[in-house]
Scaffold this active site. Structure first.
Site, PDB file in Angstrom:
ATOM      1  N   GLY A 357      53.021  16.384  26.226  1.00 51.27           N
ATOM      2  CA  GLY A 357      52.927  17.673  26.971  1.00 51.27           C
ATOM      3  C   GLY A 357      54.272  18.174  27.004  1.00 51.27           C
ATOM      4  CB  THR A 358      56.215  18.566  24.604  1.00 55.35           C
ATOM      5  OG1 THR A 358      55.987  17.195  24.732  1.00 55.35           O
ATOM      6  CG2 THR A 358      57.620  18.837  24.141  1.00 55.35           C
ATOM      7  CB  VAL A 359      57.987  23.396  27.248  1.00 53.36           C
ATOM      8  CG1 VAL A 359      56.717  23.609  28.047  1.00 53.36           C
ATOM      9  CG2 VAL A 359      59.048  22.725  28.104  1.00 53.36           C
ATOM     10  CB  SER A 376      57.940  16.592  27.115  1.00 52.82           C
ATOM     11  OG  SER A 376      56.652  16.024  27.195  1.00 52.82           O
ATOM     12  NE  ARG A 531      51.418  24.120  24.018  1.00 48.96           N
ATOM     13  CZ  ARG A 531      52.161  23.129  24.518  1.00 48.96           C
ATOM     14  NH1 ARG A 531      53.128  23.388  25.372  1.00 48.96           N
ATOM     15  NH2 ARG A 531      51.942  21.874  24.164  1.00 48.96           N
TER      16      ARG A 531
END
Length: 538
Positions: A357-359, A376, A531
């Site tokens: 789950g990462t940005v 993340s 996204r």
């Protein structure tokens, strides 16, 4: 394609958009690209205030902990690559295991837990923000928190994709560690367009801003995290937080068809992407159509080879049994390339490299500073631990350790685990060319390889690079193929012996990414349609 000066000029790209997309690339002298529009705006606002690309990247990253909590939080880890002053520098702000995490603590378990305090390594993102700001930022550290504090205090309208990820996480979260109380105040996940706010999170952000992060590692916030850990049977102590440091590192580099690809060295898995590219350089990809089974088969096989070595050798640098440089040895990668059967899928084991789950977001400014940054919580919301009255949502990076006795990545006190998040960077002739990254756990090395091949080998523009269908490879070697891939490609890969997953993972999808590429007049930026991503600038 880049010219002899290292600059990619727009006419050298193919500006067609051959894949379904709702986006166009953005041209600007100052630019930010990330996965959430409100965060992008926060970064652009810092540039407009006279800040540089680091200020923009940090404001974006801090805001993302509020507006995209399904991917990251204040308890995240962080890595960054930064071009400034004529050089590329790297930052490893990932956390270490508590001192009490000896292998005996996990005796009897088949694998590391995936949720709860027994998955939480000391979070590194806050230390990374502070380190980047102190060394390279121009604006006061506290100013970078203003948008995030405002959204946490006054609320923000949850976007559709974030709402979807939020709802998908509910069945996976533990019910007694603070997640439900913090993220489900209505007893359910928020709907698209609903306001969500957290005054506790706003207060915590303010404390971090006012103390340059000290409250998080040596003050009241550290004390709150340790109290909560103790109440839940966790092993974390105040000294684990107080002793945390982030490290400036020398990026790894691999020359590939006239450009140089850079990744953060282990404990990150970026080296797997470099190994795959080193294998692919032994094949003439440009002679094959980019979406053909012949080309995609070679990419998949090269990535399987890269992962086979990464899973065997990558760990905390202090415990690696192989020097990263040995894994990138040209002769070794050429030898590994000979294992590839052009017509059939193969199961690969690790090789024997020579012993010695990462940005995701990126930002560039008109003075040439270019930042590639990723943070993340892992597995979406991470551990499912939210510290009461603080809004601190903690990662579960401890799940990246193995319990295999004697393995370089075996769990141990003070160690950093195998890490999935990897920022990417491209240079040519000693000049910056692109900052890029793809989010989503195991999709990241394949995402780097697939997007780079499209950019470098096929000359696609950054938006087309991100729009194209992707695949990811499981540790078993099975291939998860995006639904937008053609039925013909799927059928041909199956005929070549690839095992194609029938049920794609509904939460850990095919990632999303951003690209910023240097041009004569500034930058061209692109953001992934998977996204709510947005690129913006001026």
């Amino acid at each position: 394609m880049p010219d002899e000066t290292g600059t990619v000029r727009p006419p050298h790209f193919d500006w067609k958009l051959p894949y379904p997309s709702r986006r166009q690339p953005v041209f600007a002298r100052n630019v930010v690209a990330t996965s959430q529009p409100l965060a992008t705006q926060a970064g652009v606002a810092m540039l407009a205030k006279g800040g540089n690309a680091v200020d923009a990247a940090l404001a974006t990253a801090i805001t993302l902990t509020v507006v995209e909590p399904c991917s990251n939080g204040l308890g995240s880890d962080l890595f960054a690559l930064l071009w400034t002053g004529g050089e590329l520098v790297g930052l490893n702000a990932s956390g270490r295991a508590p001192a009490a995490w000896h292998p005996a603590r996990f005796a009897g378990k088949q694998a590391m837990p995936e949720r709860g305090w027994e998955t939480v390594t000391v979070p590194g993102a806050v230390s990374g923000w502070r380190a980047l700001s102190q060394r390279f930022g121009e604006l006061p550290f506290a100013d970078l928190f203003e948008p995030a504090i405002r959204y946490a205090r006054d609320g923000f309208a949850v976007s559709p994709i974030v709402a979807e990820k939020w709802a998908l996480a509910v069945p996976h979260m533990p019910r007694d560690l603070g997640w439900f109380e913090h993220f489900m105040p209505r007893g359910r996940a928020p709907l698209p367009g609903e306001l969500w706010s957290s005054r506790a999170l706003a207060s915590t952000l303010t404390k971090i801003a006012q103390t340059d992060g000290e409250a998080f590692y040596r003050g009241e916030l550290a004390q709150a995290m340790v109290r909560h850990a103790k109440s839940a049977g966790g092993a974390h102590a105040l000294e684990d937080f107080a002793s945390h440091t982030c490290d400036w590192v020398t990026p790894l580099a691999l020359d590939y068809r006239g450009v140089t690809i850079h990744e953060i060295p282990p404990n990150g898995q970026g080296i797997a992407a470099l190994m795959a590219l080193g294998v692919l350089e032994n094949f003439d990809l440009a002679s094959m159509p980019p979406d053909s089974a012949a080309a995609q088969h070679l990419l998949i096989e090269a990535m399987k080879l890269g992962f086979a070595d990464a899973y065997e050798y990558v760990s905390d640098p202090s415990t690696m049994t192989v020097n990263p440089g040995a894994l990138l040895d040209r002769a070794y990668l050429a030898q590994r390339a000979k294992l590839v059967d052009r017509s059939r899928a193969t199961s690969f084991g690790p090789g024997e490299p020579p012993r010695s789950g990462t940005v995701y977001l990126c930002a560039g400014d008109e003075n040439g500073m270019l930042v590639s940054l990723i943070q993340s919580n892992y597995m979406g919301f991470g551990s499912g631990v939210v510290v009461p009255d603080t809004g601190i949502s903690l990662q579960n990076r401890g799940a990246g350790f193995t319990l295999k006795p004697g393995h370089a990545n075996e769990v141990g006190g003070g160690k950093r685990p195998y890490h999935t998040i990897i920022p990417g960077f491209v240079t040519r002739g000693g000049a910056p060319l692109a900052a890029f990254g793809v989010m989503g756990g195991p999709i990241q090395p394949p995402g780097h390889v697939q997007t780079l091949v499209r950019l470098v080998d096929y000359g696609m523009n950054p938006q087309a690079v991100l729009d194209a269908p992707r695949w990811k490879v499981a540790p078993s070697g099975a291939v998860d193929l995006e639904a937008s891939a053609s039925p013909e490609l799927r059928a041909k890969l199956i005929a070549m012996g690839h095992v194609i997953a029938e049920q794609p993972d509904s939460y850990m999808d095919f990632g999303a990414g951003q690209y910023i590429v240097k041009t004569d007049e500034g930058y061209v930026a692109a953001s992934d349609p998977r996204r709510d991503g947005q690129a913006a600038g001026f």
